[in-house]
Design a protein around this motif. Sequence first.
Motif, mmCIF file in Angstrom:
data_model
loop_
_atom_site.group_PDB
_atom_site.id
_atom_site.type_symbol
_atom_site.label_atom_id
_atom_site.label_comp_id
_atom_site.label_asym_id
_atom_site.label_seq_id
_atom_site.Cartn_x
_atom_site.Cartn_y
_atom_site.Cartn_z
ATOM 1 N N LYS A 1 0.830 -1.207 0.000
ATOM 2 C CA LYS A 1 0.000 0.000 0.000
ATOM 3 C C LYS A 1 0.865 1.257 0.000
ATOM 4 C CE LYS A 1 -3.757 2.271 2.510
ATOM 5 N NZ LYS A 1 -4.680 2.192 3.684
ATOM 6 N N THR A 2 1.894 1.253 0.842
ATOM 7 C CA THR A 2 2.804 2.402 0.889
ATOM 8 C C THR A 2 3.510 2.589 -0.448
ATOM 9 O OG1 THR A 2 3.178 2.086 3.256
ATOM 10 C CG2 THR A 2 4.810 3.385 2.064
ATOM 11 N N GLN A 3 3.901 1.465 -1.060
ATOM 12 C CA GLN A 3 4.622 1.537 -2.325
ATOM 13 C C GLN A 3 3.763 2.134 -3.435
ATOM 14 O OE1 GLN A 3 7.667 1.255 -2.809
ATOM 15 N NE2 GLN A 3 7.943 0.998 -5.006
ATOM 16 N N LEU A 4 2.486 1.804 -3.452
ATOM 17 C CA LEU A 4 1.589 2.368 -4.464
ATOM 18 C C LEU A 4 1.576 3.893 -4.389
ATOM 19 C CD1 LEU A 4 -1.560 0.023 -4.453
ATOM 20 C CD2 LEU A 4 0.111 0.310 -6.286
ATOM 21 N N GLN A 5 1.472 4.416 -3.180
ATOM 22 C CA GLN A 5 1.411 5.868 -3.002
ATOM 23 C C GLN A 5 2.761 6.525 -3.265
ATOM 24 O OE1 GLN A 5 0.005 5.953 1.056
ATOM 25 N NE2 GLN A 5 -2.147 5.909 0.448
ATOM 26 N N TRP A 6 3.812 5.931 -2.719
ATOM 27 C CA TRP A 6 5.147 6.508 -2.821
ATOM 28 C C TRP A 6 5.658 6.478 -4.262
ATOM 29 C CZ3 TRP A 6 8.536 9.761 -1.858
ATOM 30 C CH2 TRP A 6 9.912 9.546 -1.829
ATOM 31 N N SER A 7 5.516 5.336 -4.935
ATOM 32 C CA SER A 7 5.988 5.240 -6.320
ATOM 33 C C SER A 7 5.157 6.126 -7.243
ATOM 34 C CB SER A 7 5.952 3.789 -6.804
ATOM 35 O OG SER A 7 4.628 3.286 -6.839
ATOM 36 N N GLY A 8 3.858 6.262 -6.931
ATOM 37 C CA GLY A 8 3.013 7.151 -7.730
ATOM 38 C C GLY A 8 3.454 8.595 -7.617
ATOM 39 N N LEU A 9 3.838 8.998 -6.409
ATOM 40 C CA LEU A 9 4.329 10.361 -6.199
ATOM 41 C C LEU A 9 5.622 10.594 -6.975
ATOM 42 C CD1 LEU A 9 6.513 12.141 -4.310
ATOM 43 C CD2 LEU A 9 4.276 13.098 -4.838
ATOM 44 N N VAL A 10 6.548 9.644 -6.876
ATOM 45 C CA VAL A 10 7.830 9.795 -7.576
ATOM 46 C C VAL A 10 7.615 9.810 -9.090
ATOM 47 C CG1 VAL A 10 10.083 8.745 -8.008
ATOM 48 C CG2 VAL A 10 9.142 8.758 -5.690
ATOM 49 N N GLU A 11 6.753 8.925 -9.579
ATOM 50 C CA GLU A 11 6.488 8.883 -11.021
ATOM 51 C C GLU A 11 5.932 10.211 -11.522
ATOM 52 O OE1 GLU A 11 4.319 5.993 -14.319
ATOM 53 O OE2 GLU A 11 3.763 5.837 -12.204
ATOM 54 N N SER A 12 5.098 10.848 -10.719
ATOM 55 C CA SER A 12 4.514 12.128 -11.131
ATOM 56 C C SER A 12 5.551 13.244 -11.197
ATOM 57 C CB SER A 12 3.396 12.525 -10.160
ATOM 58 O OG SER A 12 3.917 12.894 -8.889
ATOM 59 N N ARG A 13 6.731 13.005 -10.611
ATOM 60 C CA ARG A 13 7.794 14.017 -10.621
ATOM 61 C C ARG A 13 8.925 13.691 -11.608
ATOM 62 N NH1 ARG A 13 4.093 15.515 -7.923
ATOM 63 N NH2 ARG A 13 4.155 16.556 -5.877
ATOM 64 N N ILE A 14 8.810 12.566 -12.304
ATOM 65 C CA ILE A 14 9.869 12.166 -13.238
ATOM 66 C C ILE A 14 10.087 13.233 -14.312
ATOM 67 C CG2 ILE A 14 10.436 10.539 -15.094
ATOM 68 C CD1 ILE A 14 11.100 9.378 -12.443
ATOM 69 N N ARG A 15 9.007 13.854 -14.748
ATOM 70 C CA ARG A 15 9.129 14.894 -15.770
ATOM 71 C C ARG A 15 10.019 16.039 -15.289
ATOM 72 N NH1 ARG A 15 10.055 16.069 -20.734
ATOM 73 N NH2 ARG A 15 9.292 18.119 -21.364
ATOM 74 N N GLN A 16 9.936 16.358 -14.001
ATOM 75 C CA GLN A 16 10.789 17.408 -13.442
ATOM 76 C C GLN A 16 12.262 16.999 -13.497
ATOM 77 O OE1 GLN A 16 9.660 20.431 -12.461
ATOM 78 N NE2 GLN A 16 7.659 19.731 -13.193
ATOM 79 N N LEU A 17 12.521 15.720 -13.278
ATOM 80 C CA LEU A 17 13.895 15.221 -13.374
ATOM 81 C C LEU A 17 14.405 15.317 -14.808
ATOM 82 C CD1 LEU A 17 16.409 13.806 -12.277
ATOM 83 C CD2 LEU A 17 15.186 11.623 -12.494
ATOM 84 N N VAL A 18 13.556 14.953 -15.762
ATOM 85 C CA VAL A 18 13.932 15.038 -17.179
ATOM 86 C C VAL A 18 14.292 16.476 -17.553
ATOM 87 C CG1 VAL A 18 13.042 14.843 -19.542
ATOM 88 C CG2 VAL A 18 12.629 13.002 -17.899
#
Length: 245
Positions: free
Chosen positions: A49-66
């Motif tokens: 459950k934690t991973q779903l939320q945490w990975s979703g948050l990080v994925e939503s910020r990948i564009r900022q990393l790019v």
Amino acid sequence: MINEFARAGEVVDSIMLGSGVWEDLFRPIDFFSMYNHYLQVTVSSKSYKTQLQWSGLVESRIRQLVLRLELLDLIELAHSFMSGIEKVNYCLSKEEQWSIAHGCYSLIGRSFPTNNNSKEDQIKKIDLPAEQKDALTPVYTTTFYIGLKFKPTINPLIERKVDLIWPKKEFIKLVKTWDRYDPKKMNVTLNHVKPTKLPSELKITEKSGYEKIRPPIFSSLPIPSTARKMSKADLKKSRIRLRPC
């Protein structure tokens, strides 16, 4: 996208000239052989459950990393893979937990794709004595990849140093500002890797899951005989030329 449009145009040209087939247009791209450098983003936690939320948050910020990567003078293009690769890894020690959380690809026989299989079913598949199975700790990981294309070097005899420290630090700082971030339960690491160091499971094969990304949905449609083969002159005439308004 521009590169993909150009590639698609070349494929269609080859089809019209008779040297290609329509299936070529829908073959999946081997993303993990396109670049000489990759940035691996490993997101981990100890509950599904934690991973779903945490990975979703990080994925939503990948564009900022790019965007941060493309600000570097050395980088011409940063191209993110379409989705994260999810796994659950059953660890015997804290050292294994640390290794998995910091980008170790998998534990042989103890890493599984995240799916509907229960924890009990997965543990049954692990070849360990019962007492060791009881000590297993699951670590959930989601791994994202960004392909990096560097600008041509002026002097090929001079070795260039790849310094990604600034965008990596900025990205980690960004995701850790999440109001639900818990350093005791969540982790994120970034590693610069070469294609030779990527896990073999990322390579496209005939039976690979990546074949399902872009199936040849139009391959069974009938193709008019006039469209099956064209001369180069006819092909040139048939192209639509776009003019500025």
